[in-house]
Scaffold this motif. Structure first.
Motif, PDB file in Angstrom:
ATOM      1  N   LEU A 768       0.836  -1.201   0.000  1.00  0.00           N
ATOM      2  CA  LEU A 768       0.000   0.000   0.000  1.00  0.00           C
ATOM      3  C   LEU A 768       0.871   1.251   0.000  1.00  0.00           C
ATOM      4  O   LEU A 768       0.613   2.217  -0.734  1.00  0.00           O
ATOM      5  CB  LEU A 768      -0.917  -0.021   1.219  1.00  0.00           C
ATOM      6  N   GLU A 769       1.925   1.234   0.801  1.00  0.00           N
ATOM      7  CA  GLU A 769       2.814   2.396   0.899  1.00  0.00           C
ATOM      8  C   GLU A 769       3.458   2.704  -0.452  1.00  0.00           C
ATOM      9  O   GLU A 769       3.489   3.867  -0.889  1.00  0.00           O
ATOM     10  CB  GLU A 769       3.893   2.106   1.946  1.00  0.00           C
ATOM     11  N   LEU A 770       3.971   1.669  -1.134  1.00  0.00           N
ATOM     12  CA  LEU A 770       4.616   1.887  -2.430  1.00  0.00           C
ATOM     13  C   LEU A 770       3.641   2.474  -3.445  1.00  0.00           C
ATOM     14  O   LEU A 770       3.971   3.407  -4.190  1.00  0.00           O
ATOM     15  CB  LEU A 770       5.180   0.566  -2.955  1.00  0.00           C
ATOM     16  N   HIS A 771       2.441   1.980  -3.482  1.00  0.00           N
ATOM     17  CA  HIS A 771       1.462   2.462  -4.459  1.00  0.00           C
ATOM     18  C   HIS A 771       0.989   3.871  -4.119  1.00  0.00           C
ATOM     19  O   HIS A 771       0.807   4.714  -5.018  1.00  0.00           O
ATOM     20  CB  HIS A 771       0.277   1.496  -4.532  1.00  0.00           C
ATOM     21  N   VAL A 781      -5.848   0.802  -4.007  1.00  0.00           N
ATOM     22  CA  VAL A 781      -7.152   0.217  -3.637  1.00  0.00           C
ATOM     23  C   VAL A 781      -6.955  -1.218  -3.154  1.00  0.00           C
ATOM     24  O   VAL A 781      -7.487  -1.618  -2.114  1.00  0.00           O
ATOM     25  CB  VAL A 781      -8.126   0.265  -4.831  1.00  0.00           C
ATOM     26  N   HIS A 782      -6.184  -2.008  -3.928  1.00  0.00           N
ATOM     27  CA  HIS A 782      -5.924  -3.388  -3.510  1.00  0.00           C
ATOM     28  C   HIS A 782      -5.145  -3.423  -2.198  1.00  0.00           C
ATOM     29  O   HIS A 782      -5.369  -4.317  -1.362  1.00  0.00           O
ATOM     30  CB  HIS A 782      -5.151  -4.126  -4.609  1.00  0.00           C
ATOM     31  N   GLY A 783      -4.228  -2.475  -2.016  1.00  0.00           N
ATOM     32  CA  GLY A 783      -3.482  -2.417  -0.762  1.00  0.00           C
ATOM     33  C   GLY A 783      -4.403  -2.179   0.428  1.00  0.00           C
ATOM     34  O   GLY A 783      -4.296  -2.846   1.465  1.00  0.00           O
ATOM     35  N   HIS A 784      -5.311  -1.201   0.318  1.00  0.00           N
ATOM     36  CA  HIS A 784      -6.274  -0.953   1.398  1.00  0.00           C
ATOM     37  C   HIS A 784      -7.087  -2.208   1.700  1.00  0.00           C
ATOM     38  O   HIS A 784      -7.336  -2.540   2.870  1.00  0.00           O
ATOM     39  CB  HIS A 784      -7.225   0.189   1.001  1.00  0.00           C
ATOM     40  N   LEU A 785      -7.517  -2.886   0.646  1.00  0.00           N
ATOM     41  CA  LEU A 785      -8.321  -4.090   0.854  1.00  0.00           C
ATOM     42  C   LEU A 785      -7.559  -5.135   1.660  1.00  0.00           C
ATOM     43  O   LEU A 785      -8.085  -5.723   2.616  1.00  0.00           O
ATOM     44  CB  LEU A 785      -8.708  -4.688  -0.498  1.00  0.00           C
ATOM     45  N   LEU A 786      -6.296  -5.383   1.267  1.00  0.00           N
ATOM     46  CA  LEU A 786      -5.538  -6.428   1.941  1.00  0.00           C
ATOM     47  C   LEU A 786      -5.148  -6.034   3.359  1.00  0.00           C
ATOM     48  O   LEU A 786      -5.125  -6.868   4.279  1.00  0.00           O
ATOM     49  CB  LEU A 786      -4.291  -6.767   1.121  1.00  0.00           C
ATOM     50  N   VAL A 787      -4.845  -4.769   3.553  1.00  0.00           N
ATOM     51  CA  VAL A 787      -4.579  -4.318   4.924  1.00  0.00           C
ATOM     52  C   VAL A 787      -5.836  -4.505   5.763  1.00  0.00           C
ATOM     53  O   VAL A 787      -5.791  -5.018   6.898  1.00  0.00           O
ATOM     54  CB  VAL A 787      -4.124  -2.848   4.923  1.00  0.00           C
ATOM     55  N   GLY A 788      -6.975  -4.073   5.237  1.00  0.00           N
ATOM     56  CA  GLY A 788      -8.228  -4.209   5.964  1.00  0.00           C
ATOM     57  C   GLY A 788      -8.560  -5.656   6.263  1.00  0.00           C
ATOM     58  O   GLY A 788      -8.983  -6.003   7.379  1.00  0.00           O
ATOM     59  N   CYS A 804     -11.348  -0.636   4.525  1.00  0.00           N
ATOM     60  CA  CYS A 804     -12.377  -1.016   3.533  1.00  0.00           C
ATOM     61  C   CYS A 804     -13.075   0.237   2.997  1.00  0.00           C
ATOM     62  O   CYS A 804     -13.315   0.355   1.786  1.00  0.00           O
ATOM     63  CB  CYS A 804     -13.410  -1.952   4.160  1.00  0.00           C
ATOM     64  N   GLN A 805     -13.368   1.173   3.907  1.00  0.00           N
ATOM     65  CA  GLN A 805     -14.026   2.402   3.471  1.00  0.00           C
ATOM     66  C   GLN A 805     -13.087   3.211   2.565  1.00  0.00           C
ATOM     67  O   GLN A 805     -13.511   3.801   1.570  1.00  0.00           O
ATOM     68  CB  GLN A 805     -14.449   3.236   4.671  1.00  0.00           C
ATOM     69  N   ALA A 806     -11.800   3.227   2.910  1.00  0.00           N
ATOM     70  CA  ALA A 806     -10.827   3.949   2.086  1.00  0.00           C
ATOM     71  C   ALA A 806     -10.752   3.343   0.687  1.00  0.00           C
ATOM     72  O   ALA A 806     -10.654   4.051  -0.322  1.00  0.00           O
ATOM     73  CB  ALA A 806      -9.450   3.918   2.754  1.00  0.00           C
ATOM     74  N   ALA A 807     -10.814   2.006   0.618  1.00  0.00           N
ATOM     75  CA  ALA A 807     -10.788   1.333  -0.686  1.00  0.00           C
ATOM     76  C   ALA A 807     -12.017   1.718  -1.517  1.00  0.00           C
ATOM     77  O   ALA A 807     -11.911   2.019  -2.716  1.00  0.00           O
ATOM     78  CB  ALA A 807     -10.732  -0.176  -0.494  1.00  0.00           C
ATOM     79  N   LEU A 808     -13.189   1.748  -0.841  1.00  0.00           N
ATOM     80  CA  LEU A 808     -14.413   2.104  -1.565  1.00  0.00           C
ATOM     81  C   LEU A 808     -14.368   3.546  -2.055  1.00  0.00           C
ATOM     82  O   LEU A 808     -14.767   3.846  -3.184  1.00  0.00           O
ATOM     83  CB  LEU A 808     -15.637   1.895  -0.673  1.00  0.00           C
ATOM     84  N   ASP A 809     -13.896   4.437  -1.200  1.00  0.00           N
ATOM     85  CA  ASP A 809     -13.840   5.859  -1.572  1.00  0.00           C
ATOM     86  C   ASP A 809     -12.900   6.053  -2.764  1.00  0.00           C
ATOM     87  O   ASP A 809     -13.213   6.791  -3.711  1.00  0.00           O
ATOM     88  CB  ASP A 809     -13.361   6.700  -0.384  1.00  0.00           C
ATOM     89  N   MET A 810     -11.748   5.425  -2.701  1.00  0.00           N
ATOM     90  CA  MET A 810     -10.782   5.582  -3.783  1.00  0.00           C
ATOM     91  C   MET A 810     -11.325   4.977  -5.083  1.00  0.00           C
ATOM     92  O   MET A 810     -11.133   5.520  -6.174  1.00  0.00           O
ATOM     93  CB  MET A 810      -9.453   4.914  -3.383  1.00  0.00           C
ATOM     94  N   TYR A 811     -12.009   3.852  -4.966  1.00  0.00           N
ATOM     95  CA  TYR A 811     -12.612   3.216  -6.140  1.00  0.00           C
ATOM     96  C   TYR A 811     -13.680   4.128  -6.743  1.00  0.00           C
ATOM     97  O   TYR A 811     -13.772   4.279  -7.967  1.00  0.00           O
ATOM     98  CB  TYR A 811     -13.226   1.877  -5.741  1.00  0.00           C
ATOM     99  N   ALA A 812     -14.489   4.758  -5.873  1.00  0.00           N
ATOM    100  CA  ALA A 812     -15.552   5.645  -6.362  1.00  0.00           C
ATOM    101  C   ALA A 812     -14.961   6.853  -7.102  1.00  0.00           C
ATOM    102  O   ALA A 812     -15.532   7.328  -8.082  1.00  0.00           O
ATOM    103  CB  ALA A 812     -16.414   6.105  -5.191  1.00  0.00           C
ATOM    104  N   ARG A 813     -13.798   7.350  -6.636  1.00  0.00           N
ATOM    105  CA  ARG A 813     -13.188   8.532  -7.265  1.00  0.00           C
ATOM    106  C   ARG A 813     -12.454   8.196  -8.559  1.00  0.00           C
ATOM    107  O   ARG A 813     -12.501   8.949  -9.517  1.00  0.00           O
ATOM    108  CB  ARG A 813     -12.186   9.183  -6.289  1.00  0.00           C
TER     109      ARG A 813
END
Length: 918
Positions: A768-771, A781-788, A804-813
């Motif tokens: 997640l940090e690298l991306h 987005v995938h990083g947030h998912l796996l961390v979550g 999970c919410q961060a992944a959804l927000d980033m996906y929506a944007r």
């Protein structure tokens, strides 16, 4: 007959000679309209047309039904007579219609006892047919029946003349000749009767009158038959003075095959065809060596008693190693010889010889077997004109025009069933030898492809070497293939030779395409792929494939696919190796490019946010497809992933290393979505070997990374980590942050699968940090998912929900992988279940299942189905839990996920035990 329906005279019904009141003429016309087709359905529209004419008003239907009701009441006292209603039609059921009896007697008279049977048939006539009813149809039908009556009268006169009569017929024939002055058949009968009565001068005078009338009325001389009879009378031919010898009854069938087995469907088809009562032609088609002649001869011998007037047989040599196809005029010469007409008395041209042949067999119940036909031109001149004859044609082509123009019944012949193949070997080798090595016998059957000639050759090898175990013969077949089925001196005992004869009638283009199809990747091929393989237009390719199918070298399968039998493909492969190397290589390059570029287009639809892979343009003549949306792309990959695997193998064989790697890449998302791990393992193993030959570190990283991920899914953790860490070293060496980030996320998945969530969390966080640092939103987005997810697995539910919410927000944007929303719902469903919110958990899991199903991600759908079972159980909804787990089990088995399937099976067993002892 105590009960009879009469049409041959006044339309009436009788019981013991007493007439039955059939009502008005129109009502009797309804009965007649049904009785002429007794036993058959006559549609209401046709009935109305027969009774009222072509312009029958709509209201006539009601009147027709009224007439039918009254007729039923009138016929009620007649045993065995009934009018029955069928869908949109009526049928008269009766066994005592005089017209039916007349036709039966005439048909029986064609075989024997002609005079008494025809006499009895004609005695059924009581005047003009259908007397007492009228109308346009009645008048036409009356005329048609009168022609049948006249034909029977002619046949009876011929039969009596053959029996030696003459004087007895003069009065009858004199009257008939006066009624039919232009009928040459009647004229010939009258001439012969006069001559036999010693009135040769009158006979010659009558011929002169007939000839003059024909010239005056028709502008033509008498036909050949009448002219030849005139010459015989002039020459006082002694053969005219008495009854001729009995007609020659030819019995030309070759010996029946000694070990014929099975083929019940084809035999039933021939039985059904020959019971039709019309001119019957059956065309048996199939590849060389498939057993067409054996089937024809077996059926012909089994049914010889149905053809008392004889059986004719001709090998037309349509596909022969030693001679050109037989000419129809020569075959007709042989047939006429067999029918007692010497060569010196046969006409010299084809049409006249065919006319004589048809005349000789008219109304005779004969079987004509035309074996090994190549084209319709070889068959048509040999077809009889009489419905009493049956024709059985065999050939490698389907003889389309014979089917179209003459209504031939097509009887396709394929390989034997396994049971039939075993029976054939047992018949040749004996039950004991076959039964002694049952497993080897099964292998021999499969190595021979259940091809009758291949089995016969193998049986010959075994029979002539009784001390050699069948296992050794199987080993020879495995190692040498077609070579074992060849014969140096007898081409008819060689499968390659027999198959080669099919090429005689192909064009050069068709031969080349036939050879190329053998080396095309995959078990079969469709038109678009074949067009690229051949470098032809789709229209030309389709025409060529149909020609090969017509010659029984190719089989059409559902969904526009074409396939070769394994042995035919093996033979065609030998031809492919004889093609010029540039032709063969160009074809393989085109077909590989077709599959690669079509798969690449489908993959972009499945994973539009995955990094784009740059591939070279396709070779000239390649026509890749472009799917119109994700469902179509997924369906194409479902249908063709076996071809893509085969295309990768072809590319590897040609050292086309880039194509090997690119095909693995294009299949990866599909395999992941369908959970087809073995496919992934195969393609990426090949890709890794190919990548070693390329100056492309990124591709080697991808190969190691995808192999590692696949080993992880297959619970092979050590292999997974080995590949992933090797990939990470390579990515770090070239300082590729994107590949490093992707590899950390893949390592997170691998450690998650073996339940080490601490290491999984660490790798997910690093990925997640690298991306994030490089602004790569899809990877983040995938990083947030796996961390979550790993936070949730460690019990840190608030962190899990936050990511999970961060992944959804980033996906929506920013958009991204379409599977993200489903994956988020999976994670939140897990959190809700483990925090006691089981209803919410079920809702989230069900949302995920719906999303997975919509995108076709069936492997992840199975995992989510398994997961939702647990909150169902917590809510006491055991029935729903069982249902979703059974669905998951089914999907795991489809994907070949044995470990997952075993786990699921145990969970179902535990659920049953829990409920049993609760």
């Amino acid at each position: 007959m105590p009960v009879v329906l009469r049409l041959l005279g006044e339309v009436r019904a009788e019981i013991d000679g007493r007439p039955v009141d059939l009502g008005s003429p129109r009502q009797r016309c309804v009965l007649a309209a049904l009785a002429v087709d007794v036993g058959q359905s006559v549609s209401v529209d046709r009935l109305a047309e027969r009774v009222w004419g072509a312009d029958a008003a709509p209201r006539t239907r009601a009147t027709l039904h009224s007439y039918i009701s009254r007729l039923r009441r009138a016929l009620a006292e007649m045993d065995g007579v009934a009018i029955v209603r069928r869908t949109g039609s009526y049928a008269l059921l009766a066994e005592t219609v005089d017209l039916q009896r007349f036709r039966e007697l005439c048909a029986r008279a064609r075989g024997a006892d002609e005079v008494p049977l025809l006499t009895e048939a004609l005695e059924l006539w009581r005047g003009d047919a259908l007397t007492g009813v009228d109308g346009e149809w009645v008048r036409a039908e009356r005329e048609r029946l009168e022609q049948e009556r006249l034909a029977a009268e002619h046949d009876l006169v011929d039969a009596r003349l053959r029996a030696g009569d003459g004087v007895e017929l003069i009065v009858e024939l004199s009257a008939r000749a006066a009624r039919h002055p232009l009928d040459e058949r009647v004229a010939g009968q009258y001439l012969l009767a006069l001559h036999r009565a010693g009135r040769t001068t009158d006979a010659l005078e009558h011929y002169r009158q007939v000839r003059a009338l024909l010239v005056e009325e028709l502008g033509a001389d008498p036909g050949t038959a009448l002219q030849e009879l005139h010459q015989q009378i002039l020459a006082a031919d002694p053969r005219l003075d008495s009854a001729p010898a009995a007609a020659v009854v030819p019995r030309q069938l070759p010996a029946a095959p000694s070990s014929f087995v099975g083929r019940l469907d084809a035999l039933h088809c021939l039985d059904d065809a020959t019971s039709a009562g019309t001119v019957v032609i059956s065309a048996v088609s199939g590849a060389g060596g498939i057993g067409k002649t054996s089937l024809a001869l077996h059926w012909a011998h089994a049914n010889a008693d149905r053809f008392p007037d004889g059986q004719l047989f001709a090998d037309l040599h349509g596909f022969s190693p030693t001679s050109a196809p037989a000419s129809p005029i020569e075959v007709l010469g042989g047939f006429l010889d067999a029918l007692g007409v010497g060569r010196d008395r046969q006409p010299g041209d084809l049409d006249r010889r065919a006319d004589l042949y048809r005349s000789l067999i008219a109304d005779r119940r004969m079987l004509i077997v035309l074996d090994n036909a190549a084209t319709a031109d070889h068959v048509v001149p040999l077809l009889p004109g009489s419905p009493a004859c049956t024709v059985l044609v065999t050939g490698r082509t389907r003889l389309a025009s014979v089917i179209d123009r003459y209504g031939a019944r097509h009887v396709p012949l394929d390989v034997l069933t396994r049971a039939e193949a075993r029976a054939l070997l047992a018949a040749r080798l004996g039950d004991r030898r076959v039964g002694a090595e049952p497993g080897v016998t099964d292998e021999l059957i499969e190595l021979c492809g259940r091809f009758p000639l291949a089995l016969a050759i193998t049986a010959r090898h075994a029979a002539t070497r009784p001390r050699v175990p069948l296992a050794e013969l199987a080993a020879e077949l495995r190692e040498l293939g077609l070579e074992v089925l060849d014969h140096d001196t007898d081409p008819t005992a060689s499968l390659p030779a027999v198959l080669s004869w099919s090429l005689r009638h192909l064009t050069e283009q068709q031969r080349v395409v036939f050879a190329l199809l053998a080396i095309a990747p995959g078990p079969d091929i469709d038109v678009p792929a074949a067009a690229s393989l051949a470098g032809l237009s789709e229209a030309n390719t389709r025409k060529t494939l149909r020609a090969l199918e017509e010659h029984s070298l190719l089989d059409a399968h559902p969904h526009g696919r074409y396939a070769m039998h394994d042995l035919i493909r093996a033979y065609a492969t030998t031809l492919a190796h004889d093609l010029p190397e540039p032709v063969r290589d160009a074809a393989l390059e085109r077909v590989v490019d077709f599959y690669l570029h079509t798969a690449h287009a489908a993959d972009r639809l499945l994973s539009p946010h995955r990094p784009t892979l740059l591939i070279d343009p396709p070779a000239d003549g390649t026509r890749p497809l472009a799917a119109r949306g994700q469902p179509e792309g997924l369906a194409w990959l479902d249908a063709h992933h076996a071809h893509l695997l085969a295309a990768q193998a072809v590319a590897a064989g040609r050292d086309d290393h880039q194509a090997v790697c690119h095909l693995a890449w294009c299949l990866d998302s599909y395999y992941h979505r369908r959970g087809l791990c073995q496919g992934q393992l195969s393609t990426w193993t090949a890709a890794l070997a190919a990548a070693e030959h390329l100056d492309d570190t990124a591709m080697r990283v991808r190969a190691h990374r995808n192999l590692g991920n696949t080993h992880s899914v297959l619970a092979q953790h050590d292999l997974a980590v080995e590949h992933l860490e090797r990939a990470l070293v390579l990515a770090e060496a070239v300082d590729d942050w994107r590949l490093q980030g992707l590899l950390h996320l893949t390592l997170a998945n691998a450690w998650d699968r073996c339940e080490d969530h601490t290491k999984a969390f660490a790798h997910a966080s690093r990925g997640l940090e690298l991306h994030q640092n490089h602004g790569y939103h899809t990877g983040a987005v995938h990083g947030h998912l796996l961390v979550g997810w790993n936070a949730a697995r460690m019990g840190d539910y608030s962190t899990a929900v936050e990511h999970c919410q961060a992944a959804l927000d980033m996906y929506a944007r920013n958009g991204g992988d379409a599977d993200i929303p489903a994956a988020v719902q999976d994670c939140l469903g897990y959190v809700a279940h483990h925090t006691g919110h089981h209803h919410e958990s079920v809702e989230r899991y069900e949302q995920s299942i719906a999303l997975r199903h919509r995108t076709g991600h069936t492997y992840m759908e199975a995992l989510t189905l398994e997961a939702v079972g647990h909150p169902y159980i917590a809510l006491g909804r055991h029935r729903q839990a069982r249902a979703v787990w059974e669905q998951a089990l089914k999907l795991y088995r489809q994907h070949g996920q044995d470990a997952d399937a075993d786990r699921m099976r145990h969970q179902l067993d535990d659920l049953d035990n829990t409920r049993r002892f609760a």
